[in-house]
Scaffold this active site. Sequence first.
Site, PDB file in Angstrom:
ATOM      1  N   ARG A 143       0.795  -1.241   0.000  1.00  7.69           N
ATOM      2  CA  ARG A 143       0.000   0.000   0.000  1.00  7.69           C
ATOM      3  C   ARG A 143       0.826   1.289   0.000  1.00  7.69           C
ATOM      4  NH1 ARG A 143      -2.048  -3.074  -1.692  1.00  7.69           N
ATOM      5  NH2 ARG A 143      -3.830  -4.310  -1.080  1.00  7.69           N
ATOM      6  N   SER A 202     -10.559   0.655   3.074  1.00 11.01           N
ATOM      7  CA  SER A 202      -9.836   0.204   4.277  1.00 11.01           C
ATOM      8  C   SER A 202      -9.153   1.398   4.936  1.00 11.01           C
ATOM      9  CB  SER A 202      -8.797  -0.847   3.908  1.00 11.01           C
ATOM     10  OG  SER A 202      -9.466  -2.022   3.505  1.00 11.01           O
ATOM     11  N   GLU A 232      -4.090   3.850   6.539  1.00 12.61           N
ATOM     12  CA  GLU A 232      -3.885   3.668   5.096  1.00 12.61           C
ATOM     13  C   GLU A 232      -4.457   4.894   4.376  1.00 12.61           C
ATOM     14  OE1 GLU A 232      -4.929  -0.154   3.337  1.00 12.61           O
ATOM     15  OE2 GLU A 232      -5.611   0.841   1.516  1.00 12.61           O
TER      16      GLU A 232
HETATM   17  C1  FAD Z   1     -15.353   1.101  -1.404  1.00 10.75           C
HETATM   18  C2  FAD Z   1     -13.841   1.158  -1.505  1.00 10.75           C
HETATM   19  C3  FAD Z   1     -13.121  -0.001  -1.745  1.00 10.75           C
HETATM   20  C4  FAD Z   1     -11.719   0.038  -1.838  1.00 10.75           C
HETATM   21  N1  FAD Z   1     -11.040  -1.137  -2.076  1.00 10.75           N
HETATM   22  C5  FAD Z   1      -9.698  -1.104  -2.205  1.00 10.75           C
HETATM   23  C6  FAD Z   1      -8.950  -2.308  -2.468  1.00 10.75           C
HETATM   24  O1  FAD Z   1      -9.483  -3.386  -2.592  1.00 10.75           O
HETATM   25  N2  FAD Z   1      -7.611  -2.216  -2.595  1.00 10.75           N
HETATM   26  C7  FAD Z   1      -6.948  -1.038  -2.452  1.00 10.75           C
HETATM   27  O2  FAD Z   1      -5.715  -1.005  -2.597  1.00 10.75           O
HETATM   28  N3  FAD Z   1      -7.614   0.109  -2.202  1.00 10.75           N
HETATM   29  C8  FAD Z   1      -8.958   0.105  -2.071  1.00 10.75           C
HETATM   30  N4  FAD Z   1      -9.638   1.267  -1.807  1.00 10.75           N
HETATM   31  C9  FAD Z   1      -8.885   2.524  -1.606  1.00 10.75           C
HETATM   32  C10 FAD Z   1      -8.624   3.337  -2.876  1.00 10.75           C
HETATM   33  O3  FAD Z   1      -9.607   3.090  -3.862  1.00 10.75           O
HETATM   34  C11 FAD Z   1      -7.230   3.073  -3.461  1.00 10.75           C
HETATM   35  O4  FAD Z   1      -6.221   3.409  -2.528  1.00 10.75           O
HETATM   36  C12 FAD Z   1      -6.985   3.867  -4.741  1.00 10.75           C
HETATM   37  O5  FAD Z   1      -5.773   3.455  -5.327  1.00 10.75           O
HETATM   38  C13 FAD Z   1      -6.925   5.373  -4.507  1.00 10.75           C
HETATM   39  O6  FAD Z   1      -6.973   6.005  -5.768  1.00 10.75           O
HETATM   40  P1  FAD Z   1      -7.551   7.475  -5.897  1.00 10.75           P
HETATM   41  O7  FAD Z   1      -7.434   7.890  -7.307  1.00 10.75           O
HETATM   42  O8  FAD Z   1      -8.888   7.565  -5.292  1.00 10.75           O
HETATM   43  O9  FAD Z   1      -6.492   8.269  -5.007  1.00 10.75           O
HETATM   44  P2  FAD Z   1      -6.775   9.370  -3.904  1.00 10.75           P
HETATM   45  O10 FAD Z   1      -7.587   8.816  -2.799  1.00 10.75           O
HETATM   46  O11 FAD Z   1      -7.254  10.611  -4.553  1.00 10.75           O
HETATM   47  O12 FAD Z   1      -5.298   9.610  -3.366  1.00 10.75           O
HETATM   48  C14 FAD Z   1      -4.608   8.599  -2.674  1.00 10.75           C
HETATM   49  C15 FAD Z   1      -3.121   8.975  -2.665  1.00 10.75           C
HETATM   50  O13 FAD Z   1      -2.637   8.923  -4.018  1.00 10.75           O
HETATM   51  C16 FAD Z   1      -2.070  10.180  -4.365  1.00 10.75           C
HETATM   52  N5  FAD Z   1      -2.344  10.404  -5.788  1.00 10.75           N
HETATM   53  C17 FAD Z   1      -3.540  10.378  -6.426  1.00 10.75           C
HETATM   54  N6  FAD Z   1      -3.357  10.629  -7.745  1.00 10.75           N
HETATM   55  C18 FAD Z   1      -2.030  10.821  -7.926  1.00 10.75           C
HETATM   56  C19 FAD Z   1      -1.203  11.137  -9.048  1.00 10.75           C
HETATM   57  N7  FAD Z   1      -1.701  11.317 -10.274  1.00 10.75           N
HETATM   58  N8  FAD Z   1       0.138  11.265  -8.841  1.00 10.75           N
HETATM   59  C20 FAD Z   1       0.672  11.117  -7.610  1.00 10.75           C
HETATM   60  N9  FAD Z   1      -0.044  10.826  -6.516  1.00 10.75           N
HETATM   61  C21 FAD Z   1      -1.384  10.675  -6.669  1.00 10.75           C
HETATM   62  C22 FAD Z   1      -2.742  11.201  -3.458  1.00 10.75           C
HETATM   63  O14 FAD Z   1      -1.957  12.370  -3.297  1.00 10.75           O
HETATM   64  C23 FAD Z   1      -2.863  10.393  -2.172  1.00 10.75           C
HETATM   65  O15 FAD Z   1      -1.633  10.402  -1.479  1.00 10.75           O
HETATM   66  C24 FAD Z   1     -11.030   1.261  -1.698  1.00 10.75           C
HETATM   67  C25 FAD Z   1     -11.761   2.443  -1.482  1.00 10.75           C
HETATM   68  C26 FAD Z   1     -13.141   2.397  -1.385  1.00 10.75           C
HETATM   69  C27 FAD Z   1     -13.905   3.688  -1.153  1.00 10.75           C
END
Ligand code: FAD
Length: 313
Positions: A186, A235, A305
Site C-alpha cells: 500500500r 480500508s 492507510e
Molecule cells: C469502497 C472502496 C473499496 C476500496 N477497495 C480497495 C482495495 O481493494 N484495494 C486497495 O488497494 N484500495 C482500495 N480502496 C482505496 C482506494 O480506492 C485506493 O487506494 C486507490 O488506489 C486510490 O486512488 P484514488 O485515485 O482515489 O487516489 P486518492 O484517494 O485521490 O489519493 C490517494 C493517494 O494517491 C495520491 N495520488 C492520487 N493521484 C495521484 C497522481 N496522479 N500522482 C501522484 N499521486 C497521486 C494522493 O496524493 C494520495 O496520497 C477502496 C476504497 C473504497 C472507497
Amino acid sequence: MTFADLTADIRASAPGLRGRLEANAPLAPFTWFRVGGPAQCLFTPADEADLAHFLTHLAPEIPVTVIGAASNMIVRDGGAPGVVIRLSPKGFGEASATGDLIVAGAACPDKMLANAAAAAGLAGLEFFYGIPGTVGGALRMNAGTRSNTNPEIEGETRDRFVSARAAARDGSIVTLSPQDMKFEYRRSGAPGDLIFTQATFRGVPDDEAAIRARMAQVQAHRERDQETRAKTGGSTFKNPPGHSAWRLIDAAGCRGLRHGGAQVSEKHCNFLLNLGEATAADIEALGEEVRDRVRAQSGVTLEWEIKRIGVAR
Ligand SMILES: Cc1cc2nc3c(=O)[nH]c(=O)nc-3n(C[C@H](O)[C@H](O)[C@H](O)COP(=O)(O)OP(=O)(O)OC[C@H]3O[C@@H](n4cnc5c(N)ncnc54)[C@H](O)[C@@H]3O)c2cc1C
C-alpha cells in the site's frame, strides 16, 4: 474558512496556462467521504505539458497536493492550503492496448483500465475492476487485493507495472522503472512530489470471456463483503504484519462504533462511514478512537492507510 486568492498571481507568473484555476474550490464533492473544506487553489491541467508549465512557474514555497478519485482520502474541514491538482479524465483518462501492453492516463478509473485490458484480451488486471480509484492513486498506493484465497482475481499494481511518467515539482517530466517506484504494501517510495501522469502495464493474453467472468467474480465479492455504495474511504488502516486490521478492530469491540455522524461499518469493520452529516473531524476522531482501543486491547498500533490532507477548522 476562506483562503487568500492565489489565482491572479499564478496566472500572471505562468502565461498561456490552458487548464482551469479556481480559488477556494470545494473539494468535498470530489471525495468518496463527501467531507472537507476547499482547496485554496484548485488546478485542473489540460494535459501533461500544461501541468509541467504550471509547475515550472509555480513559486516553490506554495505547497502542492494531488488528488485522484479521493477514494482513499479525508480532506480536513479547514481545507487544503496552497494548490490542489486534480487530473481530469479529459486530458489524462485514456487507456489503450498495443500487444500485451496497456497505456493508461493517471486519471483513468481503475475499472476502465480493467475493461480496456479485457477488451484487448489481456488478463492479470481483473483486480483493478473492484478498486474505485484512478491509475494515479493506484501507483501511489500500490493498490490491490491480496488475501491468497483466490489468486486468480487478486493482485497488486506492482505485479502488472512496466513504467510510469510523472511531473516533478520543478516541472520536469521523468520516467520511472519498477525499481524507481519502490513499491511496498500500500505505498510507493517514489519521491513524494511526483505527480504521475501515465502508466504502462503488461497483461497476459487470454480469452476475453474468461477475463470478463473473473471481473464479474471481483464485482460479486465486493457486493458481498464491502460497502460499495457508502460514503467511505475503503480500508482505513493497513494490515499490520502478521495481523488483519479488521480482526483487531472487531476484537477491540469497535464494530458499529459511532462518533458524531461517523460510524465503523457493521459489514466491514476496517471501513469508516459518513452516515450523512459527518465532518472530517468526526471521521478522523473515530479513526483515532479505534486506534486507541485496538492498542489498548492488543498492543498493536494501527497505521492509517487513508491519506489525510489539509487543516482542521
Ligand atoms: C469502497 C472502496 C473499496 C476500496 N477497495 C480497495 C482495495 O481493494 N484495494 C486497495 O488497494 N484500495 C482500495 N480502496 C482505496 C482506494 O480506492 C485506493 O487506494 C486507490 O488506489 C486510490 O486512488 P484514488 O485515485 O482515489 O487516489 P486518492 O484517494 O485521490 O489519493 C490517494 C493517494 O494517491 C495520491 N495520488 C492520487 N493521484 C495521484 C497522481 N496522479 N500522482 C501522484 N499521486 C497521486 C494522493 O496524493 C494520495 O496520497 C477502496 C476504497 C473504497 C472507497
